[in-house]
Scaffold this active site. Structure first.
Site, PDB file in Angstrom:
ATOM      1  N   ASP A  89      44.078 -58.425-183.873  1.00 49.64           N
ATOM      2  CA  ASP A  89      43.863 -58.740-182.287  1.00 49.64           C
ATOM      3  C   ASP A  89      44.501 -57.879-181.412  1.00 49.64           C
ATOM      4  O   ASP A  89      45.652 -57.349-182.353  1.00 49.64           O
ATOM      5  CB  ASP A  89      44.110 -60.259-182.047  1.00 49.64           C
ATOM      6  CG  ASP A  89      44.051 -60.278-180.203  1.00 49.64           C
ATOM      7  OD1 ASP A  89      42.987 -59.785-179.666  1.00 49.64           O
ATOM      8  OD2 ASP A  89      44.905 -60.810-179.909  1.00 49.64           O
ATOM      9  N   ASP A 100      45.216 -57.849-177.594  1.00 47.50           N
ATOM     10  CA  ASP A 100      46.216 -58.344-176.163  1.00 47.50           C
ATOM     11  C   ASP A 100      46.806 -59.618-176.795  1.00 47.50           C
ATOM     12  O   ASP A 100      46.312 -60.762-177.236  1.00 47.50           O
ATOM     13  CB  ASP A 100      45.000 -58.863-175.095  1.00 47.50           C
ATOM     14  CG  ASP A 100      44.474 -57.591-174.598  1.00 47.50           C
ATOM     15  OD1 ASP A 100      45.323 -56.504-174.213  1.00 47.50           O
ATOM     16  OD2 ASP A 100      42.976 -57.597-174.784  1.00 47.50           O
TER      17      ASP A 100
END
Ligand code: XBP
Ligand code: MG
Length: 257
Positions: free
Chosen positions: A7, A9
């Site tokens: 991922d 953010d």
């Protein structure tokens, strides 16, 4: 373990509070809106992933927030997309100014995995240009070439917590979920990765530290460095100073103790 899927953010960098949030506010001001997303209210808005989806959620929650909710759906979609495009421009400019560094241990683990020939990939809700710019400015110029697949933004119909983006990345990699492991920072991200059948390591941040991470294989406060060690918050494992490839492999193989 053939691939590590990250991922962006909150996981690679703490982009939300000092990045996305600030960029949203800049776009609102530029559009003449009096909306201000402060640090606390932004935490609640993070319940919804995706910038355009978050703006819509805010408008609906605020009963319009000055926006005519009865207007033609396509006109409203376009207005939100334009506002979001302005937010992306501001966010890219914050990244270009080097305002957002990688989190502790991220560069080290990516480098170790890359050198060991592990396939790297990205599975994120954010806009693709944001990934390119973050890697370019926070890691090194050309860093995106380390990632075989970058799955980002509107490329799939449903954003996290739906598993679509991880399903897409796994398929593009030509691997099975058992051959990969995911790295996330949030409950929504964990649901997405688990939905795709992935073992998941979570590194929390200020916005996500109190979320539910049941189902995660390992929960840490950060990947860490020798002089900035990680803390074990959940899952199986003994106290180690940092998340290295050996530990990741052990978590993936279910042999971490
Ligand atoms: C990230 C997001 C994104 C960013 C903003 O979630 O929810 O919406 O906040 O990015 P995750 P855009 O880390 O779970 O992928 O404005 O480009 O959508
Ligand atoms: Mg995240």
């Amino acid at each position: 373990m053939k691939a590590m899927i990250f991922d962006v953010d909150g996981t690679l960098a703490d982009t939300e509070r000092d990045g996305h949030r600030v960029a949203f506010n800049m776009a609102f001001a530029e559009a003449g809106l009096d909306w201000v997303w402060d640090e606390e209210s932004y935490g609640r808005l993070l319940e919804v992933t995706g910038g355009k989806e978050r703006i819509r959620f805010y408008i609906e929650g605020e009963g319009g927030g000055g926006v005519d909710m009865d207007q033609d759906a396509e006109v409203l979609d376009k207005w939100i997309a334009d506002l979001h495009a302005s937010k992306t421009r501001h966010f890219l400019s914050l990244l270009e100014q080097g305002r957002i560094p990688l989190r502790s241990g991220v560069r080290r683990l990516l480098t170790e995995a890359h050198n060991a020939g592990i396939t790297l990939a990205v599975a994120t809700t954010t806009t693709p240009q944001n990934v390119t710019a973050l890697l370019e400015h926070a890691m090194f110029s050309g860093a995106e070439s380390w990632f075989q697949v970058v799955g980002a933004g509107d490329i799939v119909p449903n954003k996290k917590p739906a598993s679509d983006i991880y399903d897409y990345v796994i398929e593009q990699l030509g691997l099975s979920s058992e051959e990969c492991i995911a790295f996330e920072d949030s409950h929504n991200g964990l649901l997405s990765a688990r939905g795709a059948g992935l073992k998941t390591i979570v590194t929390v941040n200020g916005y996500t530290e109190n979320e539910d991470f049941s189902g995660a294989a390992l929960v840490l406060d950060q990947m860490g460095e020798l002089d900035d060690p990680c803390r074990l918050l959940g899952g199986v494992g003994q106290k180690r100073p940092l998340l290295d490839l050996e530990w990741v492999r052990a978590v993936w193989g279910g042999t971490a103790a």
